[in-house]
Design a protein around this motif. Structure first.
Motif, PDB file in Angstrom:
ATOM      1  N   SER A  76     -29.141  -0.948   4.057  1.00 35.19           N
ATOM      2  CA  SER A  76     -29.630  -1.661   3.302  1.00 35.19           C
ATOM      3  C   SER A  76     -29.373  -3.403   2.604  1.00 35.19           C
ATOM      4  CB  SER A  76     -29.706  -1.187   1.691  1.00 35.19           C
ATOM      5  OG  SER A  76     -28.694  -0.980   1.061  1.00 35.19           O
ATOM      6  N   GLY A  77     -28.067  -3.266   2.993  1.00 37.92           N
ATOM      7  CA  GLY A  77     -27.707  -4.101   2.565  1.00 37.92           C
ATOM      8  C   GLY A  77     -26.886  -4.768   1.717  1.00 37.92           C
ATOM      9  N   GLU A  78     -26.129  -3.235   0.622  1.00 38.58           N
ATOM     10  CA  GLU A  78     -25.761  -3.234  -0.448  1.00 38.58           C
ATOM     11  C   GLU A  78     -23.866  -2.745  -0.017  1.00 38.58           C
ATOM     12  OE1 GLU A  78     -25.787  -1.013  -4.534  1.00 38.58           O
ATOM     13  OE2 GLU A  78     -26.747   0.213  -2.603  1.00 38.58           O
ATOM     14  N   GLN A  79     -23.442  -4.137  -0.843  1.00 37.15           N
ATOM     15  CA  GLN A  79     -22.400  -4.282  -0.752  1.00 37.15           C
ATOM     16  C   GLN A  79     -21.106  -3.754  -1.433  1.00 37.15           C
ATOM     17  OE1 GLN A  79     -20.777  -8.246   0.791  1.00 37.15           O
ATOM     18  NE2 GLN A  79     -22.563  -7.878   2.603  1.00 37.15           N
ATOM     19  N   VAL A  80     -19.952  -3.138  -1.145  1.00 38.23           N
ATOM     20  CA  VAL A  80     -19.376  -2.825  -2.073  1.00 38.23           C
ATOM     21  C   VAL A  80     -17.740  -2.892  -1.690  1.00 38.23           C
ATOM     22  CG1 VAL A  80     -17.571  -1.212  -2.893  1.00 38.23           C
ATOM     23  CG2 VAL A  80     -19.817  -0.851  -2.688  1.00 38.23           C
ATOM     24  N   PRO A  81     -16.909  -3.926  -2.411  1.00 38.92           N
ATOM     25  CA  PRO A  81     -15.886  -4.441  -2.800  1.00 38.92           C
ATOM     26  C   PRO A  81     -14.626  -3.658  -2.019  1.00 38.92           C
ATOM     27  CG  PRO A  81     -16.414  -4.666  -4.554  1.00 38.92           C
ATOM     28  CD  PRO A  81     -17.091  -4.094  -4.071  1.00 38.92           C
ATOM     29  N   PRO A  82     -13.776  -3.947  -1.566  1.00 38.52           N
ATOM     30  CA  PRO A  82     -12.245  -3.271  -1.197  1.00 38.52           C
ATOM     31  C   PRO A  82     -11.739  -2.250  -2.692  1.00 38.52           C
ATOM     32  CG  PRO A  82     -12.267  -5.177  -0.524  1.00 38.52           C
ATOM     33  CD  PRO A  82     -13.271  -5.197  -1.749  1.00 38.52           C
ATOM     34  N   LEU A  83     -11.745  -1.128  -1.587  1.00 41.03           N
ATOM     35  CA  LEU A  83     -11.456  -0.047  -2.658  1.00 41.03           C
ATOM     36  C   LEU A  83      -9.878   0.522  -2.617  1.00 41.03           C
ATOM     37  CD1 LEU A  83     -14.931   1.746  -2.805  1.00 41.03           C
ATOM     38  CD2 LEU A  83     -14.340   0.212  -4.580  1.00 41.03           C
ATOM     39  N   LEU A  84      -9.884   0.533  -3.050  1.00 37.47           N
ATOM     40  CA  LEU A  84      -8.033   1.493  -2.856  1.00 37.47           C
ATOM     41  C   LEU A  84      -8.161   2.627  -3.225  1.00 37.47           C
ATOM     42  CD1 LEU A  84      -4.727   1.669  -2.405  1.00 37.47           C
ATOM     43  CD2 LEU A  84      -4.291   1.413  -5.315  1.00 37.47           C
ATOM     44  N   VAL A  85      -8.401   3.851  -1.949  1.00 35.69           N
ATOM     45  CA  VAL A  85      -8.408   5.171  -2.124  1.00 35.69           C
ATOM     46  C   VAL A  85      -7.177   5.926  -2.189  1.00 35.69           C
ATOM     47  CG1 VAL A  85     -10.254   6.526  -1.122  1.00 35.69           C
ATOM     48  CG2 VAL A  85     -10.400   4.538  -1.999  1.00 35.69           C
ATOM     49  N   ASP A  86      -6.532   7.104  -2.593  1.00 35.64           N
ATOM     50  CA  ASP A  86      -6.408   8.212  -1.995  1.00 35.64           C
ATOM     51  C   ASP A  86      -6.772   8.604  -1.243  1.00 35.64           C
ATOM     52  OD1 ASP A  86      -4.289   9.891  -2.294  1.00 35.64           O
ATOM     53  OD2 ASP A  86      -3.592  10.195  -4.652  1.00 35.64           O
ATOM     54  N   LEU A  87      -6.487   9.538  -0.481  1.00 31.68           N
ATOM     55  CA  LEU A  87      -6.722   9.849   1.050  1.00 31.68           C
ATOM     56  C   LEU A  87      -5.945  11.529   0.950  1.00 31.68           C
ATOM     57  CD1 LEU A  87      -7.292   7.639   3.658  1.00 31.68           C
ATOM     58  CD2 LEU A  87      -8.794   7.946   2.230  1.00 31.68           C
ATOM     59  N   ARG A  88      -5.151  11.544   0.425  1.00 33.01           N
ATOM     60  CA  ARG A  88      -4.527  12.969  -0.017  1.00 33.01           C
ATOM     61  C   ARG A  88      -5.084  13.801  -0.726  1.00 33.01           C
ATOM     62  NH1 ARG A  88       1.267   9.621  -1.886  1.00 33.01           N
ATOM     63  NH2 ARG A  88      -0.980   9.737  -3.525  1.00 33.01           N
ATOM     64  N   GLY A  89      -5.938  13.849  -1.073  1.00 37.71           N
ATOM     65  CA  GLY A  89      -6.707  15.230  -1.737  1.00 37.71           C
ATOM     66  C   GLY A  89      -8.061  15.139  -2.385  1.00 37.71           C
ATOM     67  N   LEU A 102       1.331  -1.112  -0.178  1.00 36.20           N
ATOM     68  CA  LEU A 102       0.266   0.039  -0.120  1.00 36.20           C
ATOM     69  C   LEU A 102       0.650   1.270   0.036  1.00 36.20           C
ATOM     70  CD1 LEU A 102      -3.313  -0.428   2.305  1.00 36.20           C
ATOM     71  CD2 LEU A 102      -2.931  -0.669   0.302  1.00 36.20           C
ATOM     72  N   PRO A 103       1.080   1.991  -0.722  1.00 36.37           N
ATOM     73  CA  PRO A 103       1.021   3.236  -1.115  1.00 36.37           C
ATOM     74  C   PRO A 103       1.229   4.562   0.541  1.00 36.37           C
ATOM     75  CG  PRO A 103       0.014   3.515  -2.870  1.00 36.37           C
ATOM     76  CD  PRO A 103      -0.306   1.938  -1.923  1.00 36.37           C
ATOM     77  N   ALA A 104       2.130   5.208   0.618  1.00 40.33           N
ATOM     78  CA  ALA A 104       1.783   6.229   1.625  1.00 40.33           C
ATOM     79  C   ALA A 104       0.069   7.199   1.831  1.00 40.33           C
ATOM     80  CB  ALA A 104       2.541   6.981   2.314  1.00 40.33           C
ATOM     81  N   GLY A 105      -0.463   7.174   2.190  1.00 37.09           N
ATOM     82  CA  GLY A 105      -1.759   8.548   2.171  1.00 37.09           C
ATOM     83  C   GLY A 105      -3.002   7.390   1.051  1.00 37.09           C
ATOM     84  N   HIS A 106      -2.778   6.513   1.203  1.00 38.25           N
ATOM     85  CA  HIS A 106      -3.391   4.934   0.698  1.00 38.25           C
ATOM     86  C   HIS A 106      -4.443   4.617   1.791  1.00 38.25           C
ATOM     87  CE1 HIS A 106      -1.976   6.737  -2.987  1.00 38.25           C
ATOM     88  NE2 HIS A 106      -2.419   6.726  -3.835  1.00 38.25           N
ATOM     89  N   ALA A 107      -5.741   4.215   1.653  1.00 40.14           N
ATOM     90  CA  ALA A 107      -6.146   3.132   2.153  1.00 40.14           C
ATOM     91  C   ALA A 107      -7.080   2.086   1.547  1.00 40.14           C
ATOM     92  CB  ALA A 107      -7.080   3.804   3.535  1.00 40.14           C
ATOM     93  N   VAL A 108      -7.156   0.850   2.262  1.00 38.71           N
ATOM     94  CA  VAL A 108      -8.468   0.175   0.958  1.00 38.71           C
ATOM     95  C   VAL A 108      -9.263  -0.422   2.442  1.00 38.71           C
ATOM     96  CG1 VAL A 108      -8.082  -2.699   0.258  1.00 38.71           C
ATOM     97  CG2 VAL A 108      -6.286  -1.455   0.162  1.00 38.71           C
ATOM     98  N   VAL A 109     -10.531   0.104   1.766  1.00 37.26           N
ATOM     99  CA  VAL A 109     -11.901  -0.201   2.358  1.00 37.26           C
ATOM    100  C   VAL A 109     -12.978  -0.755   1.594  1.00 37.26           C
ATOM    101  CG1 VAL A 109     -12.199   2.527   1.534  1.00 37.26           C
ATOM    102  CG2 VAL A 109     -13.437   2.224   3.548  1.00 37.26           C
ATOM    103  N   SER A 110     -13.540  -1.527   2.664  1.00 33.09           N
ATOM    104  CA  SER A 110     -14.273  -2.450   1.609  1.00 33.09           C
ATOM    105  C   SER A 110     -15.895  -1.176   2.985  1.00 33.09           C
ATOM    106  CB  SER A 110     -14.595  -3.708   2.323  1.00 33.09           C
ATOM    107  OG  SER A 110     -14.530  -3.490   3.340  1.00 33.09           O
ATOM    108  N   LEU A 111     -17.638  -1.670   1.983  1.00 35.98           N
ATOM    109  CA  LEU A 111     -18.412  -0.721   2.448  1.00 35.98           C
ATOM    110  C   LEU A 111     -19.758  -1.747   2.987  1.00 35.98           C
ATOM    111  CD1 LEU A 111     -18.053   2.817   0.331  1.00 35.98           C
ATOM    112  CD2 LEU A 111     -17.312   2.506   3.608  1.00 35.98           C
ATOM    113  N   THR A 112     -20.004  -1.702   4.154  1.00 29.95           N
ATOM    114  CA  THR A 112     -21.346  -2.404   3.713  1.00 29.95           C
ATOM    115  C   THR A 112     -22.649  -1.430   3.809  1.00 29.95           C
ATOM    116  OG1 THR A 112     -20.841  -4.483   4.324  1.00 29.95           O
ATOM    117  CG2 THR A 112     -23.222  -4.069   4.342  1.00 29.95           C
ATOM    118  N   ALA A 113     -23.273  -0.743   3.536  1.00 31.01           N
ATOM    119  CA  ALA A 113     -24.464   0.254   3.476  1.00 31.01           C
ATOM    120  C   ALA A 113     -25.683  -0.787   4.970  1.00 31.01           C
ATOM    121  CB  ALA A 113     -25.488   0.960   2.497  1.00 31.01           C
TER     122      ALA A 113
END
Length: 697
Positions: A684-697, A671-682
């Motif tokens: 309502s039950g709707e799911q989002v698989p793991p996302l690579l997210v840049d949190l720096r901007g 994982l590069p610096a300033g990033h994160a991997v995140v999975s979501l569940t709403a």
């Protein structure tokens, strides 16, 4: 403050996205408000999957996204080759079709050229040419991807060289048309034209707009309230229905928020194959729909958990509280960057003499037994959880009688004396119970407590020793129950849009801070589930949850999904939790977030929770070529003698195999610096698989 806690005061495409309207009132320039309310309120917010920042989002066309993956020079080379072949196909295809039509007309006497006039023959030949051109363009344009070449290169070139001024004028006209939209059309149509007229002449921010719209929706539920709504707006304008603190904006607000959808944008989902197509290059956002399933974030110190997750979420919850849609409780060390004190209505700082508010140690309980049970669980350290049941019983045997005798709960010093078995304290309690006429109901509890005193396994002595950590001069008046100390905040007021900050004394009193953290989180979980009114989203942010979680809290976090409440829990490592809590915690939360540098054993739990998916794997096998007769074999021998290499055959096998979405090694080291991997569940039950997210901007 009263005893109950009431408050006084796509892949990227070549077409750039349209400019977004101002997303917050950044202040005034020369006395003129710069927040464009009509443009912001009417900006496009298309439906999208959870986790996508919908303000200005442009949905991705899968076919275009797939075409955009082709590199430039292979695309142009293929287009040129197909154009050349298409040209020859047109030349020879037209001649062939003309010959066929002439032959059928002259020899067989059938077809459009059987007995044509000159004009008919000319028309037939033109139609034949057009037919061949159309077939060639359709066939070779598809193989050569001419539409993609047009979209990438030709259309932008023409736009820059020919129609730039017209396009700019059209864009300005579109923006002006949006600004002409009336953000108060609902008020005018619903009989509140006078209120809309008053608001037209005032500077209205996004917090004001959402708050007033929410009040209008409530007024519409019963027409009787419409005149009162109009009167309030006419009297106060944009300040109508203001938060009890009269605040309409947060000082130092910095993040991108869309209060209409209650979203806060934390960063950008990366344009990588691991991310689902709709999320690629889109803004990443959190809202109550996903926070309602709670979020667990794990990462070492310095990776940005507080600055890039906890503080933005706290800011979003405080803004939503000002808009009347949420309440916020934010817990962390006194020096944690969770926003200035001006963001909050109640700031509780045990150990700080300047703190205005105290904490009710029994604040979320509905009866004395429940209050004693929650306090006992908070007082015991992790290594003594096996004695939790006896500790709860011991505490209930003194809290219940004291509450029955004095109609209030005991303070820290009183409770410590009763648990320690001091004769004077017990005698005074017996006398007070007799005066209240309740001695018969609690006499057996007091006798049992008296028998336990002095025994080696007496849980009362253990609890008294733990309470001694809170009975320090630095905490004088912070936990008073008799009205002599600071006004205590009680967690049972989560049905009001309050903003609460709890500052823990981690540096000066670390063990006391651990107990208070567990106590406040446990009270929040209790109070959130016990609310009768669930219209407000109850949000909890814990900057370091390592000491705040126990088995009862983990079970309560899972139950909060149906109570319109959620928590954001930050951990440095899962090793800080007892091993028995790690798997249940992962199952209790719906959103999981891994920051760079987590340990491989922490990454293993994330990897197992995210599971596997099917990927296409291509295997290439090389084997010596032994086919053919004498001549081919002799040729291969000669080639080997000259080049030193053996002739080989190549076989390619493609199959679907299951692979981990993110391996523990990738999470720990890739994982590069300033990033994160995140999975979501709403919720309502709707799911989002793991996302690579840049949190720096």
């Amino acid at each position: 403050m009263a005893q109950d806690g009431a408050h006084h005061h796509g892949d990227r495409t070549t077409t750039p996205p349209p400019p977004l309207p101002h997303q917050r009132p950044p202040g005034r320039t020369s006395g003129v408000p710069v927040f464009d309310l009509p443009a912001w309120a009417s900006a496009p917010r298309p439906e999208a999957e959870p986790g996508i920042y919908r303000l200005g989002y442009r949905q991705v066309d899968p076919e275009r996204a797939e075409a955009a993956q082709v590199a430039a020079w292979p695309l142009l080379l293929r287009a040129a080759i197909n154009a050349l072949v298409g040209w020859f196909a047109y030349l020879y295809g037209t001649q062939l079709l003309t010959y066929v039509l002439v032959w059928f007309g002259g020899q067989m006497g059938i077809g459009p050229l059987a007995s044509p006039s000159e004009s008919e023959a000319m028309f037939t030949l033109l139609v034949a040419n057009a037919f061949v051109i159309g077939v060639a363009i359709k066939l070779f344009g598809r193989m050569g991807r001419w539409p993609e070449v047009w979209r990438r290169y030709v259309a932008p070139l023409l736009s820059r060289t020919v129609t730039q001024e017209e396009r700019a004028e059209e864009g300005a006209a579109a923006v002006e048309a949006v600004r002409q939209l009336d953000p108060w059309a609902g008020l005018r149509q619903g009989g509140a034209a006078a209120a809309a007229g008053r608001l037209d002449g005032e500077a209205v921010g996004d917090v004001d707009y959402v708050r007033i719209q929410r009040a209008w929706e409530s007024a519409q539920a019963d027409p009787v309230f419409v005149p009162a709504f109009v009167e309030q707006v006419a009297a106060r304008g944009a300040a109508a229905f203001a938060h009890p603190s009269e605040a309409r904006e947060l000082p130092g607000r910095a993040e991108r928020h869309d209060l209409l959808l209650r979203q806060v944008c934390l960063g950008t989902s990366q344009d990588v194959p691991k991310n689902p197509l709709p999320h690629r290059a889109a803004g990443f956002a959190l809202d109550p729909a996903v926070l309602g399933t709670s979020l667990l974030a794990v990462g070492p110190a310095g990776t940005g958990k507080t600055a890039r997750l906890a503080r933005p979420v706290a800011e979003a919850l405080c803004l939503q509280a000002l808009a009347g849609t949420a309440c916020a409780v934010v817990i962390g060390a006194g020096d944690a960057d969770l926003g200035p004190d001006g963001w909050y209505d109640v700031v509780i700082a045990p150990g700080d003499p300047a703190s205005v508010y105290g904490l009710d140690l029994y604040g979320a309980a509905r009866d004395p037994d429940e209050a004693a049970a929650r306090l006992a669980e908070a007082l015991l350290p992790d290594e003594l959880t096996a004695r939790a049941e006896s500790a709860r019983t011991a505490l209930q045997q003194v809290v219940g009688p004291f509450h029955a005798a004095h109609r209030r709960y005991p303070g820290v010093r009183e409770l410590r004396a009763l648990l320690g078995g001091e004769p004077d304290a017990l005698a005074a309690l017996v006398k007070a119970l007799g005066a209240a006429g309740r001695l018969g109901a609690y006499e057996r509890d007091l006798e049992h407590r008296e028998r336990q005193r002095g025994r080696a396994d007496d849980p009362g002595a253990l609890l008294a020793d733990r309470l001694a950590l809170l009975d320090r001069p630095a905490f004088e008046g912070a936990f008073a129950t008799d009205g002599t100390g600071r006004p205590p905040f009680a967690m049972r007021v989560l049905d009001h849009p309050l903003r609460v900050r709890v500052k823990l004394p981690e540096r000066s009193h670390p063990e006391a801070a651990r107990m208070l953290s567990r106590l406040v989180v446990g009270q929040f979980v209790q109070a959130a589930g016990a609310r009768e009114d669930h219209s407000l989203f109850a949000g909890l942010v814990v900057d370091d949850a390592s000491a705040a979680l126990d088995a009862a809290t983990v079970r309560g976090v899972q139950r909060m999904r149906g109570a319109n409440a959620g928590a954001v829990l930050l951990l440095r490592t899962l090793v800080d939790l007892p091993e028995a809590l790690r798997a249940p915690l992962f199952g209790a939360v719906g959103c999981r977030m891994a920051f760079p540098g987590i340990a491989p054993w922490d990454g293993r739990l994330f990897s197992e929770a995210w599971g596997t998916h099917l990927v296409q794997e291509t295997a290439v096998t090389h084997t010596p070529d032994t086919s053919g007769g004498v001549i081919r074999r002799a040729g291969r021998l000669g080639r080997k003698a000259l080049s030193g290499t053996t002739a080989q055959t190549e076989s390619v096998t493609t199959r679907d195999v299951e692979r981990l979405r993110w391996s523990p090694s990738d999470l720990a080291h890739a994982l590069p610096a300033g990033h994160a991997v995140v999975s979501l569940t709403a919720v309502s039950g709707e799911q989002v698989p793991p996302l690579l997210v840049d949190l720096r901007g």
